[in-house]
Design a protein around this motif. Sequence first.
Motif: not given
Lengths: 265, 282
Positions: B279-280, A140, A151, A147-148, A132-133, A136, B11, B179, B7, B4, A142-145, B1, A94, B277
């Motif tokens: 940052l957490h 971004y 996906r 597995g996500m 299943g997202l 979301f 997080v 990338m 998941d 997700a 970086v905010q996803l696990s 869903m 990604l 993008w």
Amino acid sequence: MSQARGVAIKFQNIHKVYSTSGSEQPLHVLDDIALDIPAGTFCCLVGPSGCGKTTLLRLAGGLIASSRGSALLDGAEVTGPPRGASMVFQDSGLFPWMTVRDNVEAGIKMREHRRLTPTERAFSQEQIVKVGLAGFENFYPVQLSGGMKQRVGLARALARGPQVMLMDEPFGALDAQTRALMQEELQQLWTREKITVLFVTHDLDEAAYLADTVVLMSRNPGRIKSVINVDVERPRVIGDPRLAEIRRAAWESLREELQGVGEPA
Amino acid sequence: MSRAEADEKIVAQEESGRTVGESLLVARAPGSGWVATARDIGLSFGLLLAVWWVVASLTSPLFLPSPPRVAEAFVRLTQDGSLATALWVTLIPLFTGLIAACLLGALAGLLMGLVPPLDKITGPWVYVFWSTPIVSILPIIILLFGVGTLAAAAFVFLSSVFPVIMNARSGAQQTDKGMIEVARSLGARRREILLHVVLPSSVPPILSGFRIAVGRAVVSVIVAQLFISAEGIGYMIRFYSDTLQLDLYFAPLLLTVAIGVLLNGLADIGERRLVRWELHDG
């Protein structure tokens, strides 16, 4: 249509040789690979590291060229990344600076070299929902696990409406539970979509569970060692004894290979 | 869903886990948000001011004037307009030099990173200039540009352009090959790879280059005025220190600090806006 019914991916006597510097022998990565993958089937490439399975996948994806022989997608020789193919990468591939939605839409945008039409945008959104997202879209990576992220990679591949999906160990970096979950979902998805899939993995259980045909490769040089057909109806269940039998047979074949060549340090 | 969502929960848990770890290390002061932040900053500066005051009361006012005397001087210089004039005269070369350095530096650095033959020729130049104390070329700048605003702007430019060039260059060079390969597999053309992959992935290093440039620009505009100008904040600082009017000397000095803090803060905010993008939690 007759093509689509027939062979989706065809490898015609492919050789791939990397010439190395100095007096060393040129590296023979792929040696005379001939393989037909029927349309709508799920094929897993399995083998020890260095057997060239990822090289073969990248050849089909048009990212590298063969030294001799050719790869055909729906009857057309692959000379660059084909329109009708989508790749899925182990690290999800990604773009970190794009949101989930932008990443998925990039799959179409970079192929068509233009903005998306409303229909294409709606179709992309459908794929996000499908994996299943929903909800979301503006996250971004970086905010996803892990597995996500996979996906999202899957949704991007599907948004291109591919005839062929080329998947390079997509679940290799996931933890065991997430991997099992993703395998189940991929099976469900594939049963519905009937896309031709070429799937590289080193996980024999994964190969037996997902594939119609498991292609075992040997290394030095990379050759096709044997092909195992998995005649188990779907939906399959993880832990099915028939799949365990397939796995055992595949392992027998591979172990021979590993013992014969010896594991390099 | 639901998967997700599961998941997402994982997080979220990981994130709260991290916060717990942090608060184990350092006891967290109660309160939250900007009120707490303002209180912490107030406390920090209050303490600094107190130390200053105590030290000032123990030494001669000739060396260190007390905070009220400096405040008084500040008000005087503000009322007679000399501080505002000096500020204006300082900000013009500061911003011209800095903006030019950021724009041209980013452009030059990206070009160097993308065109290897160009990099081969110009790369060593950048290393040489990067290692040269720019103050030492001030005499040449005076010869070329005189002692006015242009000279100060040129000096600011030369002091701050090289970190921007270096960062833009390495940003373009170190674009993740993976990338680029992904973009190729999707069918992207060269121009698209440049625009949608190389450029965005170079933004964070370029912005850190800007950060360094801001710091250097503030220092160098004051240095230029200290040495060459008969106007501006730098000149005021020199004049009042030469004439031993230290209460008046502190006023432009504090103004310089304020400019530095303000510009760094702005750079901070800009960076956070532009690279959400990375940052957490965004």
